[in-house]
Design a protein around this motif. Structure first.
Motif, PDB file in Angstrom:
ATOM      1  N   GLN A 113       0.786  -1.347  -0.088  1.00 51.28           N
ATOM      2  CA  GLN A 113       0.137  -0.040   0.197  1.00 51.28           C
ATOM      3  C   GLN A 113       0.892   1.303  -0.016  1.00 51.28           C
ATOM      4  O   GLN A 113       0.361   2.277  -0.400  1.00 51.28           O
ATOM      5  N   ASP A 114       1.728   1.071   0.585  1.00 50.80           N
ATOM      6  CA  ASP A 114       2.864   2.376   0.888  1.00 50.80           C
ATOM      7  C   ASP A 114       4.302   2.523   0.430  1.00 50.80           C
ATOM      8  O   ASP A 114       5.026   3.396   0.480  1.00 50.80           O
TER       9      ASP A 114
ATOM     10  N   CYS B 281      10.409  -1.667   2.562  1.00 48.81           N
ATOM     11  CA  CYS B 281       9.358  -1.444   3.406  1.00 48.81           C
ATOM     12  C   CYS B 281       8.903  -2.548   4.138  1.00 48.81           C
ATOM     13  O   CYS B 281       9.334  -3.693   4.040  1.00 48.81           O
TER      14      CYS B 281
ATOM     15  N   ASP C 255       3.251   7.481  15.338  1.00 50.56           N
ATOM     16  CA  ASP C 255       3.222   8.478  14.454  1.00 50.56           C
ATOM     17  C   ASP C 255       4.399   9.436  14.288  1.00 50.56           C
ATOM     18  O   ASP C 255       4.530  10.008  13.272  1.00 50.56           O
TER      19      ASP C 255
ATOM     20  N   THR D 101       6.263   5.897   8.949  1.00 46.61           N
ATOM     21  CA  THR D 101       5.183   4.905   9.182  1.00 46.61           C
ATOM     22  C   THR D 101       4.058   5.551   8.689  1.00 46.61           C
ATOM     23  O   THR D 101       3.791   6.813   8.469  1.00 46.61           O
ATOM     24  N   ARG D 102       3.163   4.564   8.468  1.00 47.55           N
ATOM     25  CA  ARG D 102       1.566   5.051   8.066  1.00 47.55           C
ATOM     26  C   ARG D 102       0.787   4.055   8.777  1.00 47.55           C
ATOM     27  O   ARG D 102       0.792   2.702   8.565  1.00 47.55           O
TER      28      ARG D 102
ATOM     29  N   HIS E 161      -2.958   2.023   9.422  1.00 41.37           N
ATOM     30  CA  HIS E 161      -3.996   1.713   8.766  1.00 41.37           C
ATOM     31  C   HIS E 161      -4.854   0.833   9.938  1.00 41.37           C
ATOM     32  O   HIS E 161      -4.578  -0.232  10.340  1.00 41.37           O
TER      33      HIS E 161
ATOM     34  N   VAL F 118       0.624  -1.411  10.631  1.00 42.55           N
ATOM     35  CA  VAL F 118       1.388  -0.124  10.429  1.00 42.55           C
ATOM     36  C   VAL F 118       2.439  -0.437   9.442  1.00 42.55           C
ATOM     37  O   VAL F 118       2.986  -1.460   9.357  1.00 42.55           O
ATOM     38  N   ASN F 119       2.430   0.392   8.197  1.00 36.46           N
ATOM     39  CA  ASN F 119       3.402   0.245   7.180  1.00 36.46           C
ATOM     40  C   ASN F 119       4.563   1.166   7.561  1.00 36.46           C
ATOM     41  O   ASN F 119       4.253   2.280   7.931  1.00 36.46           O
TER      42      ASN F 119
END
Length: 369
Positions: free
Chosen positions: A276-277, A305, A324, A329-330, A332, A347-348
């Motif tokens: 996704q990222d 990743c 955060d 990091t991203r 979901h 978390v990606n």
């Protein structure tokens, strides 16, 4: 999509987090999504039309039959639902592949028929077949129910006849598969998509770490030496099984460098969430494209990743602020009610190089209990 482009509608059997992420990937392509899911709090309801009914509900299946194509979010869908749809709308993957992949014994036999290595196994369906079964798998193994069960559920490790009998009774004396234990160095996964035109496309080879039968972390690094072998095996199975749609193969990496297929999922997979990222298209867009017959190409991250699952833990909460604040990091989240052992999100993590990725991944793992 241009203003005069045709509008497509995708139906999904299942409305959990995978359906949610499939719907989010479909929307930018101009594709609307309908999900059939009996859970009133289905995560996908937030971004798709939610048909709140049993999977075999005739009126809801009529609505799905009006879609351009239908796909699966997970394999524990009644085969009757696909039977009701298959002559009215393209269902990808189809009933035959679902019947195979949702039944561990049939899946293993079909993998062997395709010329693919698996762990040694023996089918146990009656009490008489319990005796002597361990000897056929070198004395130790994992007893698994032939149907249902995921994330370590519906299985037990056994090493003697008394333990095997007790495990079979505890699992309800239902048909089971006894798999011999395999000495492996790592677990990896790779997804393959095949369109209705039989064109193949592949995802990346991803290294996975499990805890208590649940995927904990996944890691992608460019140049994995076993990727060519994994693609060859996945392509062979996709062709032999006449795949239309997307499926993910889980492998054991053996000490001699060979890959042994452990399981097959007829859908996107938890390990592929990192796509996704990572900078390329995601596994979710790949499944949408394959199911609807849109142009396909290999999908893989453009950067190193990783992914870490967020699983409900008794008395523990992730350090949300710390997650955060960690670069790359991203988050979901799946909008699911908390329950111990339940996947609540992931978390990606993306970085410019392997060294930075591994260092940040170690930090991230301390922030998620």
């Amino acid at each position: 999509m241009t203003a005069d482009a045709p509008q497509l509608t995708l139906g999904i059997l299942g409305g959990g987090q995978l359906a949610q992420m499939l719907a989010l990937a479909a929307l930018p392509l101009g594709v609307r999504v309908r999900v059939l899911e009996p859970d009133a709090q289905a995560p996908a309801r937030l971004c798709a039309t939610h048909l709140h009914a049993p999977y075999t509900d005739a009126l809801s299946l009529d609505v799905l039959a009006g879609c351009d194509a239908v796909t699966l979010e997970f394999e524990n869908v009644p085969v009757q639902a696909l039977t009701a749809l298959e002559d009215r709308v393209p269902v990808r993957p189809g009933r035959a592949l679902l019947e195979r992949s949702k039944h561990r014994a049939r899946e293993k036999e079909a993998l062997r028929a395709a010329g693919v290595q698996t762990a040694p196994f023996v089918v146990i369906e009656t009490e008489a077949e319990v005796g002597g079964a361990l000897e056929q798998v070198s004395g130790r193994g994992i007893l698994k129910t032939s149907e249902l069960g995921y994330d370590g559920k519906g299985q037990a490790r056994v090493s003697d006849l008394d333990g095997l009998r007790a495990a079979w009774n505890a699992l309800g004396r239902v048909p089971c598969l006894l798999e011999g234990l395999v000495q492996f160095e790592r677990e990896v996964s790779l997804a393959v998509a095949r369109g209705p035109d039989r064109a193949l496309a592949f995802g990346p080879l991803i290294e996975n770490v499990h805890r208590d039968g649940i995927l904990l972390t996944s890691l992608f690094l460019e140049g994995d030496p076993q990727e060519v072998q994994a693609r060859e095996i996945a392509g062979r199975v996709a062709g032999a099984w006449e795949l239309e749609g997307l499926m993910t193969l889980e492998f054991f990496g053996l000490p001699d460098g060979d890959l042994l297929v452990n399981e097959v999922a007829p859908r996107v997979h938890n390990s592929g969430h990192l796509t996704q990222d990572g900078g390329g298209i995601s596994q979710f867009e790949a499944q949408v494209r394959a199911v609807l017959g849109l142009p396909l190409a290999d999908w893989r991250p453009l950067h190193p990743c990783a992914m870490v699952n967020i699983v409900g833990a008794e008395g523990k909460t992730p350090d949300w602020a710390g997650i955060d604040a960690l670069p790359g990091t991203r988050l979901h989240l799946y909008h699911k009610a908390w329950r111990a052992g339940r996947k609540l999100g992931h978390v990606n993590l993306v970085a410019a190089d392997e060294q930075t990725l591994r260092a940040r991944l170690s930090q991230l793992e301390t922030l998620i209990p």
